[in-house]
Scaffold this motif. Structure first.
Motif, PDB file in Angstrom:
ATOM      1  N   UNK A  84      -6.855  -3.615  23.450  1.00 50.08           N
ATOM      2  CA  UNK A  84      -7.179  -3.118  22.121  1.00 50.08           C
ATOM      3  C   UNK A  84      -8.142  -1.931  22.147  1.00 50.08           C
ATOM      4  N   UNK A  85      -8.410  -1.415  23.340  1.00 50.16           N
ATOM      5  CA  UNK A  85      -9.384  -0.328  23.463  1.00 50.16           C
ATOM      6  C   UNK A  85      -9.137   0.813  22.492  1.00 50.16           C
ATOM      7  N   UNK A  86      -7.886   1.279  22.414  1.00 53.00           N
ATOM      8  CA  UNK A  86      -7.590   2.443  21.574  1.00 53.00           C
ATOM      9  C   UNK A  86      -7.838   2.148  20.106  1.00 53.00           C
ATOM     10  N   UNK A  87      -7.635   0.900  19.704  1.00 54.94           N
ATOM     11  CA  UNK A  87      -7.867   0.538  18.300  1.00 54.94           C
ATOM     12  C   UNK A  87      -9.353   0.392  18.012  1.00 54.94           C
ATOM     13  N   UNK A  88     -10.080  -0.197  18.959  1.00 54.89           N
ATOM     14  CA  UNK A  88     -11.519  -0.388  18.758  1.00 54.89           C
ATOM     15  C   UNK A  88     -12.216   0.966  18.673  1.00 54.89           C
ATOM     16  N   UNK A  89     -11.697   1.936  19.451  1.00 55.53           N
ATOM     17  CA  UNK A  89     -12.296   3.267  19.430  1.00 55.53           C
ATOM     18  C   UNK A  89     -12.064   3.958  18.085  1.00 55.53           C
ATOM     19  N   UNK A  90     -11.045   3.549  17.378  1.00 55.21           N
ATOM     20  CA  UNK A  90     -10.701   4.227  16.134  1.00 55.21           C
ATOM     21  C   UNK A  90     -10.169   3.204  15.113  1.00 55.21           C
ATOM     22  N   UNK A  91     -11.080   2.424  14.512  1.00 54.88           N
ATOM     23  CA  UNK A  91     -10.657   1.289  13.677  1.00 54.88           C
ATOM     24  C   UNK A  91      -9.790   1.691  12.489  1.00 54.88           C
ATOM     25  N   UNK A  92      -9.933   2.942  12.018  1.00 57.40           N
ATOM     26  CA  UNK A  92      -9.135   3.345  10.858  1.00 57.40           C
ATOM     27  C   UNK A  92      -7.638   3.219  11.122  1.00 57.40           C
ATOM     28  N   UNK A  93      -7.259   3.228  12.370  1.00 59.58           N
ATOM     29  CA  UNK A  93      -5.845   3.096  12.705  1.00 59.58           C
ATOM     30  C   UNK A  93      -5.238   1.811  12.130  1.00 59.58           C
ATOM     31  N   UNK A  94      -6.124   0.845  11.806  1.00 57.42           N
ATOM     32  CA  UNK A  94      -5.618  -0.390  11.201  1.00 57.42           C
ATOM     33  C   UNK A  94      -4.888  -0.109   9.888  1.00 57.42           C
ATOM     34  N   UNK A  95      -5.311   0.961   9.196  1.00 58.52           N
ATOM     35  CA  UNK A  95      -4.644   1.287   7.930  1.00 58.52           C
ATOM     36  C   UNK A  95      -3.175   1.642   8.166  1.00 58.52           C
ATOM     37  N   UNK A  96      -2.899   2.268   9.302  1.00 60.04           N
ATOM     38  CA  UNK A  96      -1.508   2.599   9.618  1.00 60.04           C
ATOM     39  C   UNK A  96      -0.724   1.322   9.912  1.00 60.04           C
ATOM     40  N   UNK A  97      -1.378   0.413  10.646  1.00 66.09           N
ATOM     41  CA  UNK A  97      -0.732  -0.872  10.904  1.00 66.09           C
ATOM     42  C   UNK A  97      -0.490  -1.647   9.625  1.00 66.09           C
ATOM     43  N   UNK A  98      -1.340  -1.415   8.628  1.00 59.15           N
ATOM     44  CA  UNK A  98      -1.158  -2.081   7.333  1.00 59.15           C
ATOM     45  C   UNK A  98      -0.015  -1.426   6.564  1.00 59.15           C
ATOM     46  N   UNK A  99      -0.027  -0.108   6.503  1.00 61.92           N
ATOM     47  CA  UNK A  99       0.984   0.612   5.714  1.00 61.92           C
ATOM     48  C   UNK A  99       2.394   0.280   6.187  1.00 61.92           C
ATOM     49  N   UNK A 100       2.552   0.174   7.518  1.00 58.44           N
ATOM     50  CA  UNK A 100       3.886  -0.055   8.057  1.00 58.44           C
ATOM     51  C   UNK A 100       4.451  -1.420   7.659  1.00 58.44           C
ATOM     52  N   UNK A 101       3.572  -2.316   7.213  1.00 62.61           N
ATOM     53  CA  UNK A 101       4.077  -3.626   6.798  1.00 62.61           C
ATOM     54  C   UNK A 101       4.816  -3.549   5.460  1.00 62.61           C
ATOM     55  N   UNK A 102       4.709  -2.412   4.764  1.00 65.43           N
ATOM     56  CA  UNK A 102       5.494  -2.233   3.537  1.00 65.43           C
ATOM     57  C   UNK A 102       6.970  -2.519   3.815  1.00 65.43           C
ATOM     58  N   UNK A 103       7.396  -2.177   5.036  1.00 63.00           N
ATOM     59  CA  UNK A 103       8.778  -2.463   5.407  1.00 63.00           C
ATOM     60  C   UNK A 103       9.130  -3.924   5.196  1.00 63.00           C
ATOM     61  N   UNK A 104       8.196  -4.795   5.523  1.00 60.52           N
ATOM     62  CA  UNK A 104       8.444  -6.233   5.364  1.00 60.52           C
ATOM     63  C   UNK A 104       8.609  -6.596   3.894  1.00 60.52           C
ATOM     64  N   UNK A 105       7.603  -6.237   3.097  1.00 60.72           N
ATOM     65  CA  UNK A 105       7.595  -6.739   1.715  1.00 60.72           C
ATOM     66  C   UNK A 105       8.650  -6.058   0.855  1.00 60.72           C
ATOM     67  N   UNK A 106       8.947  -4.782   1.149  1.00 63.99           N
ATOM     68  CA  UNK A 106      10.009  -4.103   0.412  1.00 63.99           C
ATOM     69  C   UNK A 106      11.360  -4.731   0.747  1.00 63.99           C
ATOM     70  N   UNK A 107      11.561  -5.087   2.006  1.00 70.34           N
ATOM     71  CA  UNK A 107      12.828  -5.681   2.413  1.00 70.34           C
ATOM     72  C   UNK A 107      13.012  -7.053   1.780  1.00 70.34           C
ATOM     73  N   UNK A 108      11.911  -7.772   1.637  1.00 75.84           N
ATOM     74  CA  UNK A 108      11.976  -9.064   0.957  1.00 75.84           C
ATOM     75  C   UNK A 108      12.560  -8.868  -0.439  1.00 75.84           C
ATOM     76  N   UNK A 109      12.039  -7.876  -1.123  1.00 72.90           N
ATOM     77  CA  UNK A 109      12.552  -7.538  -2.453  1.00 72.90           C
ATOM     78  C   UNK A 109      14.036  -7.163  -2.353  1.00 72.90           C
ATOM     79  N   UNK A 110      14.357  -6.345  -1.360  1.00 74.49           N
ATOM     80  CA  UNK A 110      15.749  -5.918  -1.176  1.00 74.49           C
ATOM     81  C   UNK A 110      16.678  -7.090  -0.900  1.00 74.49           C
ATOM     82  N   UNK A 111      16.207  -8.053  -0.140  1.00 71.60           N
ATOM     83  CA  UNK A 111      17.055  -9.203   0.189  1.00 71.60           C
ATOM     84  C   UNK A 111      17.406  -9.987  -1.072  1.00 71.60           C
TER      85      UNK A 111
END
Ligand code: NA
Ligand code: NA
Ligand code: NA
Lengths: 377, 86, 377, 86, 377, 86
Positions: free
Chosen positions: A95-122
């Motif tokens: 996790x070194x690269x993430x700890x060095x730059x915690x804001x990257x978590x926001x990108x990991x969060x945004x990409x989960x839109x794929x999950x919840x949008x697909x749920x709606x699509x299903x």
């Protein structure tokens, strides 16, 4: 010679249903993808082989008392195999690269839109005749967008065991297809100038930070989302074993022999769910389509969020790295690196993309916990 | 039945909003805590490796010298043992 | 001090039946064979140890709740352990020599005569008072002639669990005795000129052929003999993992840590079947005698078939290699090589004998499938 | 009872004939298929190693060079990362 | 947005009982001891992690169907995990130093006084209000004095499963504290002159002796104390695999991958017993106190016995090595070496202390067998 | 109830005496047998390695490799020890 007659009556030829033949062909197709196309071979090879075995007439691999019957019930029904895989993955993740730059978590969060949008699509797909997904089915399908195999298997075994085979196959196939699915989306949403952005070097991270990180993640998961603790907890256990420096022999075993053994059995057990009556349905087509949509949306949202962050930081972030937020470690990060090199041959984005990449793993485990809490049980 | 799908669709929309919201809040809290941690354990310092190393250095050296003694004893014993068992 | 009395009442000395003492002696005898005589030590050591443990009074190793009770029921009753061993053996087997010379399969077929002739012999033995073998018993005993440990254990666990201990001990013992049993038979059936025949070098085999081979074997087993697919299927899975080049870490684990772990437990579980009431019977003597006969017939038929093929090809085949058709990999091939060198010190038959040797493994798995289809179920 | 043994004997004889027959047929089919396969995938060619190698060679080299680039990128990045984290 | 309400209702924050918070803190405390203080980290890290997981509300790790529920019931309820650990420890143990000097067994015997005296003490504690230990409880607690983790877990799982968590934690903690607990006792009971005694070099031991030793131990355990054969038998199996030279690949696996895998699961399963209702009791305090007493008495009796033997041999034995008789291999032997070096910087006692040290392992397994025979079942 | 404790105490005392007695007897028998064994298999001889090696003549090489394995085991143990004590 009535022995010959008995024997003939027990041959595969005399007992095949055409659906079984098709499913065996599907199994061989998965082996082809695994071996020749190198599509996540560690999982797709045993899955494909399991699909073949489970569809052999007479042999009864998945009937009570059969090998795959035991493996499935011991390992997947209980949830143990995906959790052990997750522990092993945790022991392999830096996790070194993430700890060095915690804001990257926001990108990991945004990409989960794929999950919840697909749920709606299903659920939307239910307007098409022939589809009848419950909210639990839709949630299990949507998690394909998390681009994380064990998470998908774990959630599907909890919410929609009948769809598990198709969901697992879709998840691993699309993870393998990341180099084909992602680049067009990434290029469509970024300008050449965006893609040329060079990011500044990551700060060094101390061993202590790396050791505290999994405990911190575990802590807030306990507080806010205990339903996610099976996945997150085992992942953190693996990561803690890796980083604490006191139990190297356990960490080494967790990320080698143990995960290898479990991978073989997990693959066979998932394959055993690829029976004709569960897989040769229109729902499988829906699952494959929704999975592709989920990947696409996840990638797009990751890139868009990265673009927003790039704007807000005055261009210090290369928007391409947002695509790595879907997880699919480390494939997605490598794709980011490759696309970045095409625009600027001296711009190595790999380490920068590893941050959102591992953040995506956490993000989809969190999403799985939310779905378990709201849809499951 | 379409009415039914409508209800489930509403639930799905609800899930979409709540789910993404919680994901962002959860990971946002994590960002906050990670920055806090980095400040506390010294990872963010200008020459960040230094204080950490000093911090752990003291322990390392003493335990190293201790280690050294034990190792000397062990290797002496093993040496003797090996010669005996040749 | 009634504690002392209680303690005395729980000593082995106060509780031994003489049969248990004899079986413990048998266990120590197996340890002796394993360690000092190097008789298949990987299996006979845990089998011997299991035999000792299961016959200890008071301790209850094989009673419900005892260690060996669990190991037997989890691993052998379900058939899982022998199948995992077979997967590991598949991952260790190189079919190159057989692919280069497919006709060698005929030798592997001929040597299975030992199995079916012994089956007949076992029923004949029923004329002797004291013997009462059913067809299922006879089949399980006959498979000893297949010279393949896991196949014998798998079939015995399916057809005659009560005889499993004696059958497994006989199978592994005779496999270890191959260097003593086979040479006299080989020499009796061949002339000095036969044994001097030099065979031409094997053609090279491509990686692709090696990879397709296990899939082809699996395919025709599915079509013609699905009852054999548990054994053949797991063997082919192991071999495919070995040859496909995409899952080396799984292959490595299957042929090392996983097979080692399973071997320890399999051995202990087999040993737990060496209880006095099952082993100290006249039937055990019959099994040992029939096993020796099976080995002898298998060897002889392999050599005779090789002699026939040698005649038909104008002396291009050294009849000695037929003996390797019984399997007992790689011991039988080594014995062939050694006997060949005695007649012609420059004639290295090892690689040529590996073809029939691995063919013998397939042959006995096929024979086991036939027996399951016709006698089992 | 001997009559009974007789019946089982007959069955055993039946098994002997059918069993050996099937073993030979089964492995015979396998021989046929193996020869077929060798012809198709080119293993039987006069200098058999060559075409196969060429066949796979093309793929190997291209993927190797591709691999090589990726590896170079990765190791450069890792090198940089390591130096940062020293 | 009733999703938010549902989600809030499922958070840890909304569901915590304060006892669970305390137990999670205990779990983090164990992690701290394991990682920062290096207290037996291989076991205490997974135990601590298991303690955290089992006390998470909502997640249900130890409820029926939860991960830890399965691990506990499969591995500890059955006794399998501690026995496999014992096999691995046997495969790691070199009895050479003990075989060279069999009298050292007397020190391993003397140190078991800690066990039986503590048993008496535990019953005495019943006079204190709040304590109500049965004889079975007292026996399980007393075995902490054996300074052997798997023995303690095995016996506790048989005699007092409710106390298992506290007993295991106490056993491993005190084993880690040996360098702090033992030296003052050793110094109080010996004179400077005693501690300066140089012992004569050990005789060489042949491979054959080492190979026969585990069989001999097994033999007399079978004769005199069959209740101890699960522990002693698996230990001897491991040691025989190590020393016989014929099954090195099994021995290697038993002492590496297999023991590592089992250690992870054993730790988690033990941790799952650290629930608030079982651990946050006055009995736990009693167990911790009694454990310390047991260690102290064991150490003292070992040293006193060594002193007696030193007198009787005319000063050929350094009394310090008696302290190693408690087992805690190899920590106790290292402590002996260190204390010895303080008095005479050229006196290396390590190999001499290894004799009583491994004798202590046998001694406590024997003691466990006695307790099982007299108190158990 | 105290009376009850008294009874259990008596049992515990009984266990203390019987238990320690049996431990000593058991390990005492083991001492006797070990000495016997050493005499029989020749481990006590003045140059003990020699007769054993002669005895096992053919296997001399293998016992050397055994030594090698022991050394490997020792160094593995030391390696582990070092890592644990870092
Ligand atoms: Na993800
Ligand atoms: Na065979
Ligand atoms: Na002890």
């Amino acid at each position: 010679m009535d022995g010959l007659a008995t024997l003939w009556a027990s041959t595969g030829i005399a007992n095949f249903h055409w659906q079984q033949l098709i499913m065996i062909a599907v199994g061989f197709g998965l082996l082809y993808l695994a071996i020749s196309k190198k599509f996540e071979p560690l999982l797709l090879l045993p899955i494909g082989f399991g699909a073949i075995l489970t569809n052999i007439p007479v042999a009864g691999f998945s009937a009570e008392g059969g090998l795959l019957y035991y493996v499935y019930h011991v390992g997947i029904d209980t949830g143990i195999f995906p959790l052990l895989i997750f522990m092993g993955v945790g022991a392999m993740t830096d996790f070194g690269a993430l700890i060095a730059n915690p804001k990257m978590l926001l990108l990991g969060a945004a990409a989960q839109t794929g999950i919840f949008a697909t749920l709606f699509g299903a659920i939307l797909l239910n307007f098409v005749p022939g589809f009848d997904f419950t909210l639990a089915d839709a949630s299990a399908i949507a998690i394909i967008g998390g681009a994380d195999g064990p998470t998908a298997i774990f959630l599907a075994s909890r919410l929609a065991p009948d769809l598990l085979g198709a969901i697992a196959v879709a998840a691993y196939s699309y993870m393998a297809l990341v180099p084909i699915i992602q680049p067009p989306i990434m290029k469509a949403l970024t300008s050449e100038a965006d893609r040329k952005i060079v990011m500044e070097q990551l700060r060094p991270v101390s061993a202590k930070e790396k050791m505290i990180f999994p405990l911190m993640v575990l802590g807030i998961t306990i507080l806010f989302l205990p339903e996610a603790t099976p996945l997150v907890g085992m992942f953190c256990l693996g990561n803690l074993m890796r980083e604490c420096g006191a139990v190297d022999r356990l960490s080494k075993t967790a990320q080698n022999e143990l995960i290898n053994i479990v991978t073989i059995f997990l693959g066979l057990a998932v394959g055993s769910k690829l029976s004709a009556d569960k897989f040769l349905t229109v729902e499988t087509l829906g699952i494959l389509a929704l999975g592709a949509v989920a990947f696409g949306i996840g990638t797009a949202c990751g890139v868009l969020m990265a673009k927003l962050m790039s704007k807000m930081t005055g261009g210090k972030i290369n928007p391409l790295i947002g695509a790595a937020g879907v997880s699919a470690v480390p494939m997605a990060a490598r794709v980011v690196n490759k696309v970045g090199l095409e625009s600027n041959p001296h711009n190595f984005l790999l380490m920068h993309a590893m941050g959102p990449n591992v953040a995506g793993v956490l993000g989809s485990a969190v999403a799985a916990g939310i779905l378990l809490a709201l849809v499951g049980g | 039945m379409e009415n039914n799908i409508g209800a489930v669709l509403l639930e799905a929309a609800n899930l979409l909003v709540v789910g993404m919201g919680v994901v962002f809040v959860f990971l946002g809290i994590l960002i906050f805590l990670m920055k806090l941690m980095s400040k506390i354990v010294g990872g963010d310092a200008p020459v960040p490796a230094a204080p950490v190393n000093t911090n752990r250095g003291g322990r390392k050296v003493s335990s190293a010298s201790q280690d050294h003694k034990v190792k000397a004893a062990i290797s002496a014993a093993i040496h003797q043992y090996r010669q005996d068992n040749k």
